[in-house]
Design a protein around this motif. Structure first.
Motif, PDB file in Angstrom:
ATOM      1  N   MET A 146       0.833  -1.198   0.000  1.00 52.27           N
ATOM      2  CA  MET A 146       0.000   0.000   0.000  1.00 52.27           C
ATOM      3  C   MET A 146       0.864   1.243   0.000  1.00 52.27           C
ATOM      4  O   MET A 146       1.315   1.714   1.047  1.00 52.27           O
TER       5      MET A 146
ATOM      6  N   SER B  67       1.005   1.455  -6.345  1.00 53.42           N
ATOM      7  CA  SER B  67       1.029   0.398  -5.327  1.00 53.42           C
ATOM      8  C   SER B  67       2.130  -0.616  -5.606  1.00 53.42           C
ATOM      9  O   SER B  67       2.706  -0.654  -6.705  1.00 53.42           O
TER      10      SER B  67
ATOM     11  N   TYR C 140       1.635  -3.718  -6.038  1.00 51.53           N
ATOM     12  CA  TYR C 140       1.136  -4.581  -7.113  1.00 51.53           C
ATOM     13  C   TYR C 140       1.537  -4.008  -8.478  1.00 51.53           C
ATOM     14  O   TYR C 140       1.990  -4.732  -9.377  1.00 51.53           O
TER      15      TYR C 140
ATOM     16  N   SER D  89       3.068  -6.202   3.743  1.00 53.62           N
ATOM     17  CA  SER D  89       1.876  -5.397   4.006  1.00 53.62           C
ATOM     18  C   SER D  89       1.480  -5.479   5.473  1.00 53.62           C
ATOM     19  O   SER D  89       1.669  -6.501   6.131  1.00 53.62           O
TER      20      SER D  89
ATOM     21  N   SER E 217      -5.019  -7.264   2.386  1.00 52.08           N
ATOM     22  CA  SER E 217      -4.155  -7.303   1.200  1.00 52.08           C
ATOM     23  C   SER E 217      -4.200  -8.687   0.585  1.00 52.08           C
ATOM     24  O   SER E 217      -4.059  -9.698   1.283  1.00 52.08           O
TER      25      SER E 217
END
Length: 358
Positions: free
Chosen positions: A64, A69, A71, A92, A97
């Motif tokens: 985050m 992000s 990802y 995380s 998540s």
């Protein structure tokens, strides 16, 4: 090959990415105490820029982060064909998540905050062992193919000189034996060349030169070159070009490799009848089909013949690299390679080239 020892993994370069300075300093302390070299970045774009400057052995990413992000950073790393494999550990503080989302994005492992020192160091060691093992495999393949090619080429040239009578007259029985040696040597050399090409494509190390190519002329050139093989088997090898489209931007040598492989395969697996190479098009696609009247391919085999080292049950099957390499070439050109076949009724291999790329 024994697994790398913890000592051999020390001094590895790790990039940690987190928008919170206190988290970054904690990771730095935890991992520098184990002998790793740490670089820090506080956002996704900065991390990607750092990776382009100096490729790390491992990336640890906070999931985050504002703007980009973890990802998204993971996906960008995995989608960059110029980057080698870099292990990615997502981290995380939030229970919600998604591990699945992270792994699907291309991450290799996932750990939650608050991070325990022993667990973090163990996961880092695991991913660095994976990286080192893959690097060793790649180096082994590269050295194997290069080092074996040199003596094979030297042997091939020596056999050729003997066959020419450079070292004196040789009896017919020896000529026949030398022909067998030469044929086996050529087959092995071709297999090594294919293995090296596949390796280059899969490691993203293949450099292509795109130029405007007269595809019809290239097909005709390959057909003319392979026609003696067809005549030897009393097969009819023809080219039927039914479209005004001729030019396409591609790497000429690589496209020629595909045509040569597919047409020679069609001749190899056809005992009677013909092999026809045809060219057609629609507004978006140039289609080239290689159709034969040969033995055909079972439906169960059709799904996997483009995978590396996958062979059919036919006794003339090769080493399972040629069609895989053809598929790699097509994918690098945004094209497609497909097959239609029925046992005993021949096969049709179709090359689809997007005209939007011309």
């Amino acid at each position: 090959m024994p697994p790398p020892s913890p000592a051999s993994l020390s001094n590895r370069y790790i990039l940690a990415v987190d928008d919170r300075p206190d988290n970054l300093m904690l990771l730095k302390m935890m991992l520098e105490s184990a002998g790793y070299r740490m670089e820090l970045a506080d956002n996704g774009p900065a991390a990607l820029a750092q990776i382009q400057k100096a490729q790390p052995d491992l990336v640890i990413l906070d999931v985050m982060m504002p703007g980009m992000s973890g990802y998204e950073v993971t996906q960008k790393i995995r989608n960059d064909p110029q980057l080698p494999y870099i292990p990615i550990l997502l981290i995380s503080a939030h229970e919600r998540s998604s591990v699945v989302k992270g792994l699907d994005a291309g991450a290799d492992d996932f750990i939650r905050k608050p991070v325990e020192l022993d667990e973090l160091q163990a996961r880092v060691r695991s991913l660095l062992r994976l990286k080192q093992s893959l690097d060793q495999q790649e180096n082994f393949i590269s050295c194997l193919t290069h080092d074996l090619r040199t003596p094979l080429i030297a042997c091939d040239r020596m056999v050729d000189l003997v066959q020419q009578g450079v070292f004196g007259e040789i009896p017919p029985s020896v000529k026949e034996a030398l022909a067998g040696v030469s044929s086996s040597n050529q087959n092995l050399l071709q297999m090594l060349n294919n293995l090296l090409e596949v390796y280059c494509y899969e490691m993203g190390e293949k450099t292509l030169s795109f130029i405007a190519v007269d595809v019809q002329a290239l097909v005709t050139e390959v057909v003319t070159e392979l026609n003696p093989l067809a005549l030897e088997k009393q097969l009819k090898l023809t080219c039927d070009w039914q479209t005004e489209v001729r030019e396409w931007r591609c790497d000429r040598m690589e496209l020629r490799r595909v045509f040569t492989n597919l047409i020679s395969n069609a001749i190899k697996f056809t005992d009677t009848g013909s092999v026809t190479v045809s060219g057609t098009s629609d507004p978006k696609t140039l289609l080239i089909e290689i159709q034969d009247t040969g033995v055909g391919i079972a439906e169960a085999d059709q799904a996997q013949i483009f995978e590396r080292f996958k062979q059919t049950n036919h006794n003339r099957s090769g080493h399972g690299l040629g069609l895989h390499l053809c598929q790699q070439v097509m994918q690098a050109h945004d094209g497609e390679l497909s097959v239609r076949s029925q046992p005993g009724q021949g096969s049709t291999f179709t090359i689809s080239l997007p005209l939007s790329s011309t």
